[in-house]
Scaffold this active site. Structure first.
Site, PDB file in Angstrom:
ATOM      1  N   GLN A  50       0.823  -1.205   0.000  1.00 29.71           N
ATOM      2  CA  GLN A  50       0.000   0.000   0.000  1.00 29.71           C
ATOM      3  C   GLN A  50       0.858   1.257   0.000  1.00 29.71           C
ATOM      4  OE1 GLN A  50      -2.015   0.708   3.703  1.00 29.71           O
ATOM      5  NE2 GLN A  50      -3.543   2.054   2.814  1.00 29.71           N
ATOM      6  N   SER A  81       0.988   6.576   2.438  1.00 29.35           N
ATOM      7  CA  SER A  81       1.701   7.545   3.277  1.00 29.35           C
ATOM      8  C   SER A  81       2.993   8.030   2.636  1.00 29.35           C
ATOM      9  CB  SER A  81       2.040   6.922   4.624  1.00 29.35           C
ATOM     10  OG  SER A  81       0.893   6.399   5.231  1.00 29.35           O
ATOM     11  N   GLU A 109     -13.837  -1.587   5.850  1.00 34.16           N
ATOM     12  CA  GLU A 109     -13.436  -2.741   6.654  1.00 34.16           C
ATOM     13  C   GLU A 109     -13.988  -2.612   8.056  1.00 34.16           C
ATOM     14  OE1 GLU A 109     -12.387  -5.908   5.563  1.00 34.16           O
ATOM     15  OE2 GLU A 109     -11.372  -5.557   7.463  1.00 34.16           O
ATOM     16  N   ASN A 153      -5.396   6.864  16.571  1.00 35.02           N
ATOM     17  CA  ASN A 153      -6.524   6.969  17.494  1.00 35.02           C
ATOM     18  C   ASN A 153      -6.974   8.421  17.702  1.00 35.02           C
ATOM     19  OD1 ASN A 153      -6.495   4.241  17.616  1.00 35.02           O
ATOM     20  ND2 ASN A 153      -6.247   4.090  19.847  1.00 35.02           N
ATOM     21  N   GLU A 154      -6.036   9.347  17.594  1.00 33.09           N
ATOM     22  CA  GLU A 154      -6.440  10.754  17.698  1.00 33.09           C
ATOM     23  C   GLU A 154      -7.356  11.107  16.528  1.00 33.09           C
ATOM     24  OE1 GLU A 154      -3.298   9.706  18.098  1.00 33.09           O
ATOM     25  OE2 GLU A 154      -3.010  10.151  20.227  1.00 33.09           O
TER      26      GLU A 154
HETATM   27  C1  LIG Z   1       4.179  -0.167  11.315  1.00 34.06           C
HETATM   28  C2  LIG Z   1       3.494   0.743  10.337  1.00 34.06           C
HETATM   29  C3  LIG Z   1       3.079   0.257   9.120  1.00 34.06           C
HETATM   30  C4  LIG Z   1       2.485   1.101   8.182  1.00 34.06           C
HETATM   31  N1  LIG Z   1       2.152   0.598   6.949  1.00 34.06           N
HETATM   32  C5  LIG Z   1       1.721   1.437   5.987  1.00 34.06           C
HETATM   33  C6  LIG Z   1       1.520   0.992   4.642  1.00 34.06           C
HETATM   34  O1  LIG Z   1       1.704  -0.185   4.330  1.00 34.06           O
HETATM   35  N2  LIG Z   1       1.154   1.885   3.719  1.00 34.06           N
HETATM   36  C7  LIG Z   1       0.925   3.194   4.006  1.00 34.06           C
HETATM   37  O2  LIG Z   1       0.554   3.937   3.134  1.00 34.06           O
HETATM   38  N3  LIG Z   1       1.096   3.665   5.255  1.00 34.06           N
HETATM   39  C8  LIG Z   1       1.496   2.821   6.246  1.00 34.06           C
HETATM   40  N4  LIG Z   1       1.714   3.296   7.532  1.00 34.06           N
HETATM   41  C9  LIG Z   1       1.595   4.737   7.773  1.00 34.06           C
HETATM   42  C10 LIG Z   1       0.498   5.147   8.724  1.00 34.06           C
HETATM   43  O3  LIG Z   1      -0.728   5.093   8.115  1.00 34.06           O
HETATM   44  C11 LIG Z   1       0.867   6.545   9.246  1.00 34.06           C
HETATM   45  O4  LIG Z   1       1.924   6.363  10.148  1.00 34.06           O
HETATM   46  C12 LIG Z   1      -0.268   7.236   9.921  1.00 34.06           C
HETATM   47  O5  LIG Z   1      -1.179   7.672   8.983  1.00 34.06           O
HETATM   48  C13 LIG Z   1       0.202   8.431  10.751  1.00 34.06           C
HETATM   49  O6  LIG Z   1       0.956   9.311   9.990  1.00 34.06           O
HETATM   50  P1  LIG Z   1       2.384   9.827  10.476  1.00 34.06           P
HETATM   51  O7  LIG Z   1       3.175   8.671  10.843  1.00 34.06           O
HETATM   52  O8  LIG Z   1       2.914  10.734   9.451  1.00 34.06           O
HETATM   53  O9  LIG Z   1       2.084  10.640  11.798  1.00 34.06           O
HETATM   54  P2  LIG Z   1       1.536  12.123  11.891  1.00 34.06           P
HETATM   55  O10 LIG Z   1       0.355  12.277  11.018  1.00 34.06           O
HETATM   56  O11 LIG Z   1       2.639  13.073  11.747  1.00 34.06           O
HETATM   57  O12 LIG Z   1       1.010  12.136  13.377  1.00 34.06           O
HETATM   58  C14 LIG Z   1       1.850  12.394  14.498  1.00 34.06           C
HETATM   59  C15 LIG Z   1       0.942  12.537  15.695  1.00 34.06           C
HETATM   60  O13 LIG Z   1       0.057  13.636  15.505  1.00 34.06           O
HETATM   61  C16 LIG Z   1      -1.287  13.222  15.690  1.00 34.06           C
HETATM   62  N5  LIG Z   1      -2.181  14.030  14.848  1.00 34.06           N
HETATM   63  C17 LIG Z   1      -2.038  14.282  13.527  1.00 34.06           C
HETATM   64  N6  LIG Z   1      -3.055  15.042  13.103  1.00 34.06           N
HETATM   65  C18 LIG Z   1      -3.849  15.273  14.169  1.00 34.06           C
HETATM   66  C19 LIG Z   1      -5.070  15.982  14.380  1.00 34.06           C
HETATM   67  N7  LIG Z   1      -5.680  16.624  13.377  1.00 34.06           N
HETATM   68  N8  LIG Z   1      -5.605  16.014  15.614  1.00 34.06           N
HETATM   69  C20 LIG Z   1      -5.007  15.377  16.639  1.00 34.06           C
HETATM   70  N9  LIG Z   1      -3.852  14.682  16.509  1.00 34.06           N
HETATM   71  C21 LIG Z   1      -3.287  14.633  15.285  1.00 34.06           C
HETATM   72  C22 LIG Z   1      -1.272  11.771  15.318  1.00 34.06           C
HETATM   73  O14 LIG Z   1      -2.368  11.084  15.872  1.00 34.06           O
HETATM   74  C23 LIG Z   1       0.047  11.319  15.898  1.00 34.06           C
HETATM   75  O15 LIG Z   1      -0.092  11.092  17.272  1.00 34.06           O
HETATM   76  C24 LIG Z   1       2.273   2.467   8.494  1.00 34.06           C
HETATM   77  C25 LIG Z   1       2.669   2.945   9.739  1.00 34.06           C
HETATM   78  C26 LIG Z   1       3.267   2.116  10.667  1.00 34.06           C
HETATM   79  C27 LIG Z   1       3.676   2.679  11.993  1.00 34.06           C
END
Ligand SMILES: Cc1cc2nc3c(=O)[nH]c(=O)nc-3n(C[C@H](O)[C@H](O)[C@H](O)COP(=O)(O)OP(=O)(O)OC[C@H]3O[C@@H](n4cnc5c(N)ncnc54)[C@H](O)[C@@H]3O)c2cc1C
Lengths: 400, 385
Positions: free
Chosen positions: A126, A129, A244, A386-387
């Site tokens: 996928q 991100s 899902e 979860n946020e």
């Molecule tokens: C082990 C793992 C596997 C993954 N596999 C895939 C994959 O196969 N394909 C893919 O596309 N993606 C994948 N992901 C990505 C995943 O979907 C993202 O990590 C996720 O969407 C969060 O984005 P970020 O890591 O950039 O965190 P950020 O978006 O930068 O978030 C950082 C913190 O800010 C909080 N936050 C952000 N916006 C808000 C808001 N508006 N209000 C309150 N809090 C907020 C978040 O909850 C988090 O606590 C994977 C992630 C992990 C950890």
């Protein structure tokens, strides 16, 4: 209201159980019990066993290879699968891109991809991100520029789970930089063997090798690999993330973990008695069980409502409840399992390819406990943190 | 009560922090981690040159006469950078047995070598079914002429792979979990019959399984009184736990700083994520937990060399329970607030989280110490009748 399973449902459950007991290869079962996942070959082999029974994609419409089980049977199947525990078929194929293709793809795409997804002939990953686009997925920057019969793709995806095994990646790419950010995104299917794609592994904190960065440099993708309409990719992505509801809480996984916690807590000693006899520890198990039972009932309410109404495929805030509570419970079980091991959770004896082939330090079931706890921090981050789920409930359910 | 550092303590802390600022950092630490020993001999030498290895020993023995507060200061600084050198195993734990259990001859022999960094120590106590029970000792010691013969299997000796000499507990008499009948011996790591098997822990630090097979030791190998080893072990581990709590406080506060910094720089939805109130509150919860941990650690530090064993143990258990809970809260929130990057080995947050998780487990987790404190009657006295 009758809250019990019907006789038919119970008979079905027994049939499913028996099939797993008779058909899951022993080495894979042993790994799963240990909190490990099978390698690529193992998952392929298992998927094919399921597929030859017609059970690799039971939730798909019959015309595409599904079986026409109602939501309740699907739920029972999945729960038994997780509880046994068997590996789940690769979600990126059977739960994510498969439904997108049969719902929005053209005939050629359905024909080319769907049977190969069900049989795990193609391993999908996928590509949503990006480093700058996580929770704010719509701000993604990977560009696809039309050039004759091709799109030329440039950019970077990250956190891409199991991309190291992948034959194909489904990507959200920006095809219009002028439009509102949600309206300039397209959904592309990209062959991982195309020149210009580079996969770089990222080691997770448990020492695992499950995620990657994927770089695209002038990658030429046939226009035929566009799903649906150009610039409508965001709608398909929302469909994918929201459709899902049966899988998201992973009730069966948590049930299996709790059974495992009890089993091993009966073996580990604390002050001369099995840990399981320690009232404090039993209370902690009971406390998670209560949460899990309540969530299971919530899950069944959702499943029953789906069965009545027919799955609309629309995102439902109920998914957010299941995701929040389900991830918290999964995390609680991994912590409890680590606690069972006491000090033997500490040695790092996780096979990461660097090869841990020495005899275990302490019991032979402790190695994956702490890595499992570390690794499961991910479940409240990915798939909409979860946020973000709470934001959705606050807005969509509470009207705040 | 005076919470301010003395001038000497400030100097000590500044000098150590300067050293660590130069010698530590994410990249450098990763190279130390990858080295076979898992730490930096060069940094270890600097630490010894600064006199830190001599810190907790009496001046007449060749030490600097530092107290538990001084150790707290050092451990907190080491915790902030996730230092890997075997200071805890050698100086705090091993040194604890030398100081609290050694006679004049033993101290005279060992303190100078600890002080100059040339002697590394470990404590091999835990056994397979002991879990966190300090009195559980199955390893046996049999009197043999003037000396003793030791047999048994010890687990999870921190720094046990690097140690030149290892303190081991063994039973002279009584049942497996009896408080009486235990003794503490110092054995050479390369003595006949001693086998070590080193490995890494989840956080990259090292430990060892130590097997003792008909290991002969002389009478001078005994530390403290034969049969009264439990009290010695309890005291040394209480002091070690207080020191470990200080290390955790350093790690928690560094991890909190890192997280707040991340909230100020990471942008999503066009703003710094620190603008989202729910994340602000999570960061505040981390801050409160860190300050509570710091305070209870000070309390345990103050009580750690009390001669009233009950009072000392209650304070230490209270601290370990609170620090364990706080460490978990801070660690888990730090990962959550970092999102995906928190899950990778390529960012510091995960390394702190893992160390804090190990500290919670070491010498008994939060729940263990909560139960222990409850059994000891809690912290506050009931109103006088
Ligand atoms: C082990 C793992 C596997 C993954 N596999 C895939 C994959 O196969 N394909 C893919 O596309 N993606 C994948 N992901 C990505 C995943 O979907 C993202 O990590 C996720 O969407 C969060 O984005 P970020 O890591 O950039 O965190 P950020 O978006 O930068 O978030 C950082 C913190 O800010 C909080 N936050 C952000 N916006 C808000 C808001 N508006 N209000 C309150 N809090 C907020 C978040 O909850 C988090 O606590 C994977 C992630 C992990 C950890």
């Amino acid at each position: 209201m009758d809250l019990r399973f019907t006789d038919d449902e119970i008979a079905f459950r027994d049939e499913v159980r028996q099939f797993f007991a008779e058909n899951l290869p022993n080495d894979i079962h042993a790994k799963m019990l240990d909190g490990e996942y099978p390698d690529k070959d193992g998952l392929v082999a298992w998927t094919r066993i399921l597929n030859s029974k017609g059970w690799a994609v039971p939730h798909w419409p019959e015309e595409h290879g599904g079986i026409g089980w109602g939501p309740m049977k699907q739920y029972i199947f999945l729960e038994e699968l997780q509880k046994y525990p068997c590996p789940q078929p690769l979600a990126f194929g059977v739960n994510m891109v498969g439904p997108v293709i049969y719902t929005f793809g053209n005939e050629a795409q359905k024909k080319q991809f769907l049977p190969r997804i069900a049989n795990l002939d193609d391993w999908w990953c996928q590509g949503f991100s990006e480093p700058g686009a996580g929770s704010d997925l719509a701000s993604l920057k990977t560009r696809a520029v039309r050039d004759g019969d091709h799109y030329v793709v440039n950019g970077q995806k990250t956190w891409t789970t199991l991309a190291q095994y992948a034959d194909w990646i489904f990507c959200l790419v920006r095809t219009d930089t002028q439009a509102k950010k949600q309206e300039g995104i397209s959904f592309l299917l990209i062959d991982m063997n195309t020149p210009g794609i580079e996969v770089r592994p990222i080691v997770t904190i448990d020492g695992g090798r499950e995620i990657n960065e994927v770089f695209f440099t002038d990658v030429r993708v046939p226009v035929a690999n566009l799903v649906g309409e150009e610039n409508k990719g965001w709608d398909y992505a929302k469909f994918l993330l929201g459709n899902e509801r049966t899988n998201i809480a992973r009730i069966g996984v948590s049930k299996q973990k709790i059974a495992r916690i009890r089993e091993l807590a009966a073996k580990e000693m604390s002050r001369g008695r099995p840990l399981l006899e320690d009232p404090r520890f039993r209370e902690k198990i009971a406390s998670v069980e209560i949460e899990l039972k309540a969530l299971e009932m919530t899950q069944l309410r959702v499943v029953a409502a789906d069965a009545k109404r027919g799955n609309t495929g629309k995102p439902d805030p109920a998914s957010s409840i299941l995701k929040i509570k389900g991830s918290q419970i999964q995390q609680a079980t991994t912590h409890l399992l680590m606690e069972v091991m006491g000090p033997y959770a500490m040695p790092f004896q996780h096979d990461t390819g660097e090869g841990w082939n020495e005899p275990p330090v302490g019991p032979d079931y402790a190695a994956h406990a702490a890595p499992g706890y570390f690794n499961y921090r991910k479940v409240s981050i990915y798939g909409g943190s979860n946020e973000i789920q709470k934001n959705i409930i606050a807005k969509a359910v509470l009207g705040l | 009560m005076d919470f301010d550092f003395t001038e000497e303590q400030s100097m000590l802390k500044d000098a150590l922090d300067r050293l660590l600022a130069n010698e530590y950092g994410f990249e450098k630490r990763n190279t130390y981690l990858k080295a076979p020993e898992g730490w930096s001999p060069a940094v270890w030498n600097h630490i010894a040159e600064m006199g830190l290895c001599a810190l907790p020993f009496a001046e007449e023995d060749g030490g600097l006469g530092g107290g538990t507060e001084d150790i707290m200061i050092v451990m907190e600084s080491l915790g902030r950078v996730l230092a890997l050198e075997p200071y805890f195993a050698t100086v705090v734990l091993g040194g604890g047995f030398v100081r609290e259990g050694g006679n004049a001859a033993q101290r005279a022999e060992l303190v100078p070598k600890i002080a100059d960094g040339s002697l590394k120590l470990a404590f091999a106590h835990t056994e397979r079914n002991a879990r966190y029970d300090l009195s559980h000792v199955e390893t046996t010691a049999k009197k043999d002429g003037d000396g003793y013969v030791l047999n048994g299997a010890k687990s999870l000796a921190l720094g046990g792979d690097a140690a030149d000499k290892i303190f081991v507990s063994a039973r002279l008499s009584g049942g497996i979990r009896d408080v009486d009948g235990v003794a503490v011996f110092l054995v050479d790591a390369d003595a006949p019959g001693v086998t070590g098997r080193g490995y890494r822990l989840q956080d990259g630090t090292h430990a060892a399984e130590v097997t003792l097979e008909n290991v002969r030791v002389a009478a001078q190998a005994l530390f403290g009184e034969a049969g009264k080893g439990h009290a010695l072990i309890a005291k040394v581990t209480d002091q070690a736990i207080a020191a470990l709590c200080a290390e955790a406080v350093g790690a928690m506060s560094a991890l909190h700083d890192l997280t707040v910094e991340y909230l100020k720089t990471r942008k999503q939805f066009g703003v710094e994520i620190g603008k989202f109130q729910v994340l602000q509150h999570a960061a505040v919860d981390m801050f409160v937990a860190t300050e509570q941990a710091r305070s209870i650690t000070m309390y345990a530090t103050m009580m750690a060399d009390s001669d009233d064993a009950g009072e000392r143990s209650r304070a230490v258990s209270a601290a370990k329970a609170e620090v364990g809970r706080g460490a978990r809260l801070v660690g888990e929130n730090a990962i959550q607030l970092h999102g995906g990057v928190g899950m990778t080995m390529e960012f510091a947050a995960g390394h702190y989280f893992k160390r804090l998780t190990m500290i919670d487990i070491l010498f008994g987790d939060s729940d263990h110490h909560l139960s222990k404190l409850a059994e000891m009657g809690g912290l506050f006295e009931t109103a006088a009748a």
